[in-house]
Write an enzyme that holds these catalytic residues in place. Structure first.
Site, PDB file in Angstrom:
ATOM      1  N   ILE A 164     -15.364 -29.099  16.405  1.00  0.00           N
ATOM      2  CA  ILE A 164     -14.295 -28.126  16.683  1.00  0.00           C
ATOM      3  C   ILE A 164     -14.485 -26.882  15.823  1.00  0.00           C
ATOM      4  O   ILE A 164     -14.373 -25.751  16.312  1.00  0.00           O
ATOM      5  CB  ILE A 164     -12.901 -28.778  16.500  1.00  0.00           C
ATOM      6  CG1 ILE A 164     -12.726 -29.911  17.524  1.00  0.00           C
ATOM      7  CG2 ILE A 164     -11.788 -27.733  16.664  1.00  0.00           C
ATOM      8  CD1 ILE A 164     -11.484 -30.773  17.326  1.00  0.00           C
ATOM      9  N   ALA A 243      -5.696 -29.126  12.857  1.00  0.00           N
ATOM     10  CA  ALA A 243      -6.303 -30.413  12.488  1.00  0.00           C
ATOM     11  C   ALA A 243      -5.213 -31.469  12.257  1.00  0.00           C
ATOM     12  O   ALA A 243      -4.851 -32.195  13.191  1.00  0.00           O
ATOM     13  CB  ALA A 243      -7.187 -30.215  11.273  1.00  0.00           C
ATOM     14  N   ARG A 244      -4.687 -31.539  11.049  1.00  0.00           N
ATOM     15  CA  ARG A 244      -3.592 -32.448  10.749  1.00  0.00           C
ATOM     16  C   ARG A 244      -2.676 -31.776   9.739  1.00  0.00           C
ATOM     17  O   ARG A 244      -3.127 -31.101   8.806  1.00  0.00           O
ATOM     18  CB  ARG A 244      -4.108 -33.768  10.161  1.00  0.00           C
ATOM     19  CG  ARG A 244      -4.745 -34.711  11.177  1.00  0.00           C
ATOM     20  CD  ARG A 244      -3.722 -35.282  12.167  1.00  0.00           C
ATOM     21  NE  ARG A 244      -4.325 -36.228  13.107  1.00  0.00           N
ATOM     22  CZ  ARG A 244      -4.793 -35.911  14.317  1.00  0.00           C
ATOM     23  NH1 ARG A 244      -4.743 -34.661  14.747  1.00  0.00           N
ATOM     24  NH2 ARG A 244      -5.300 -36.849  15.098  1.00  0.00           N
ATOM     25  N   GLU A 273       5.328 -34.756  11.970  1.00  0.00           N
ATOM     26  CA  GLU A 273       5.734 -34.241  13.292  1.00  0.00           C
ATOM     27  C   GLU A 273       6.253 -35.374  14.182  1.00  0.00           C
ATOM     28  O   GLU A 273       5.773 -36.497  14.064  1.00  0.00           O
ATOM     29  CB  GLU A 273       4.548 -33.516  13.959  1.00  0.00           C
ATOM     30  CG  GLU A 273       3.356 -34.413  14.221  1.00  0.00           C
ATOM     31  CD  GLU A 273       2.114 -33.663  14.683  1.00  0.00           C
ATOM     32  OE1 GLU A 273       1.858 -32.548  14.187  1.00  0.00           O
ATOM     33  OE2 GLU A 273       1.401 -34.222  15.532  1.00  0.00           O
ATOM     34  N   HIS A 291       1.731 -29.437  18.639  1.00  0.00           N
ATOM     35  CA  HIS A 291       0.535 -30.294  18.679  1.00  0.00           C
ATOM     36  C   HIS A 291      -0.038 -30.394  20.098  1.00  0.00           C
ATOM     37  O   HIS A 291      -0.023 -31.467  20.723  1.00  0.00           O
ATOM     38  CB  HIS A 291       0.830 -31.694  18.124  1.00  0.00           C
ATOM     39  CG  HIS A 291      -0.413 -32.433  17.705  1.00  0.00           C
ATOM     40  ND1 HIS A 291      -0.429 -33.401  16.739  1.00  0.00           N
ATOM     41  CD2 HIS A 291      -1.709 -32.334  18.121  1.00  0.00           C
ATOM     42  CE1 HIS A 291      -1.658 -33.879  16.584  1.00  0.00           C
ATOM     43  NE2 HIS A 291      -2.467 -33.233  17.433  1.00  0.00           N
ATOM     44  N   SER A 294      -5.114 -30.640  22.489  1.00  0.00           N
ATOM     45  CA  SER A 294      -5.866 -31.270  23.589  1.00  0.00           C
ATOM     46  C   SER A 294      -5.046 -31.317  24.881  1.00  0.00           C
ATOM     47  O   SER A 294      -5.426 -32.009  25.830  1.00  0.00           O
ATOM     48  CB  SER A 294      -6.272 -32.690  23.188  1.00  0.00           C
ATOM     49  OG  SER A 294      -5.125 -33.502  22.999  1.00  0.00           O
TER      50      SER A 294
HETATM   51  C1  DGY Z   1      -6.699 -35.639  18.312  1.00  0.00           C
HETATM   52  O1  DGY Z   1      -7.360 -36.012  19.284  1.00  0.00           O
HETATM   53  O2  DGY Z   1      -6.898 -36.045  17.172  1.00  0.00           O
HETATM   54  C2  DGY Z   1      -5.590 -34.679  18.608  1.00  0.00           C
HETATM   55  O3  DGY Z   1      -5.052 -34.132  17.463  1.00  0.00           O
HETATM   56  C3  DGY Z   1      -4.515 -35.389  19.393  1.00  0.00           C
HETATM   57  O4  DGY Z   1      -4.060 -36.428  18.614  1.00  0.00           O
END
Ligand code: DGY
Length: 327
Positions: A164, A243-244, A273, A291, A294
């Site tokens: 990514i 990302a997170r 979240e 979020h 995807s």
């Molecule tokens: C992932 O694929 O890790 C995205 O953040 C969706 O959870």
């Protein structure tokens, strides 16, 4: 395809999937779907797990650290519908002999697109601009207000140069950005897309008009964007995160956004979240998304099919392509 018949493995699918994914998993396995898409708690998943051979779950399921140790022996594989797997302990799964697979590759472009959206949206005021138009507070436009920040030609630092991160670099080149990156190891020449490697995160920070967080959430990266590292960014820098959420210290980021140290932030992911730190909602200079890195039909479908591919390989006795618990 797995053989049809009553001996087909039993799979618990924790959330509603794309229709083509649900069709295929029901053909290949004895699958229990979640037609209502009601989130299952950890205890609800565990209570029925003994009826299944495998679980297809998501990073949105709230599992907790004692999930894998509590799984019944019937569960031989977990396919997570996500590239990130910080919601599952791989060492615990390995110790218990449970295979875990994820979905790398198929959500790279969609997620990198959202990184660019956050860069552009945070810099150019997509969020406050939208609020002005909707809220009917769009008064006389002057030459000094409202105003955003330039993106083209600016310096972008990418934290995490995996698939990514690389896709973000490729896109940012189109905006004439000067690229920098930090990851555990340098990537090969072509994959750098002209970005300069910094072996230490701290060394990259002074070069970042924009910092894009694209690394996995690990013990090493959790909280790495904090008061100390933010202070090393140029004044007026912009931070974006697809990302997170736990890679960022929310209190420190909010303080830097409030003081003006940071000009703006664009966030698609949050610690805890969907129950985000409520102070984000009060800030004018943040562009917030729920979020959705995807979240396109094509990407979500490809992720679901990747889960099924991995499950099929596993139950055929093969090594799944995206096995995380291998040696
Ligand atoms: C992932 O694929 O890790 C995205 O953040 C969706 O959870």
């Amino acid at each position: 395809m797995a053989a049809a018949g009553p001996e087909r493995p039993r799979i618990l699918v924790t959330r509603k999937m794309m229709p083509d994914v649900e069709r295929r998993i029901s053909e290949v396995f004895r699958a229990t779907l979640n037609a209502e898409d009601l989130p299952l708690s950890k205890d609800e998943i565990l209570a029925q797990a003994a009826q299944y051979d495998g679980i297809l779950l998501t990073s949105f399921d709230k599992l907790g650290p004692d999930f894998i140790p509590a799984l019944p022996p019937s569960i031989r594989i977990i396919a997570t519908h996500s590239v990130g797997y910080d919601h599952l302990s791989i060492p615990q799964a390995r110790a218990k002999g449970v295979a875990v697979t994820n979905t790398p590759g198929v959500l790279t472009d969609a997620t990198a697109d959202i990184s660019m959206l956050l860069i552009l949206g945070a810099a150019r005021g997509a969020s406050w601009g939208d609020r002005m138009v909707r809220g009917n507070t769009w008064g006389e436009t002057t030459l000094v207000s409202p105003m955003g920040h330039d993106v083209s030609g600016k310096r972008l630092g990418i934290l995490g140069m995996g698939r990514i991160g690389q896709a973000v670099a490729m896109r940012a080149r189109g905006f004439g950005m000067e690229l920098h990156y930090h990851s555990r190891k340098p990537v090969s020449g072509d994959d750098e897309h002209g970005a300069r490697y910094h072996a230490r995160f701290e060394d990259m920070l002074p070069h970042c008009d924009f910092l894009s967080i694209n690394c996995a959430s690990t013990p090493e990266t959790r909280g790495i964007v904090n008061a100390k590292t933010i202070s090393q960014l140029p004044d007026g820098a912009i931070v974006v995160n697809t990302a997170r959420g736990d890679i960022v210290d929310d209190g420190d980021l909010i303080a830097a956004l409030s003081s003006g140290k940071l000009a703006a932030a664009g966030l698609d992911v949050f610690k805890g979240e969907p129950n985000i730190d409520p102070r984000y909602r009060e800030l004018e200079n943040v562009f917030l998304l729920p979020h959705i890195g995807s979240a396109t039909p094509g990407t979500r479908s490809a992720m679901g099919h990747k889960c099924i591919d991995n499950l099929e390989q596993f139950f055929r006795g093969e090594k799944p392509t995206d096995l995380l618990t291998g040696d």
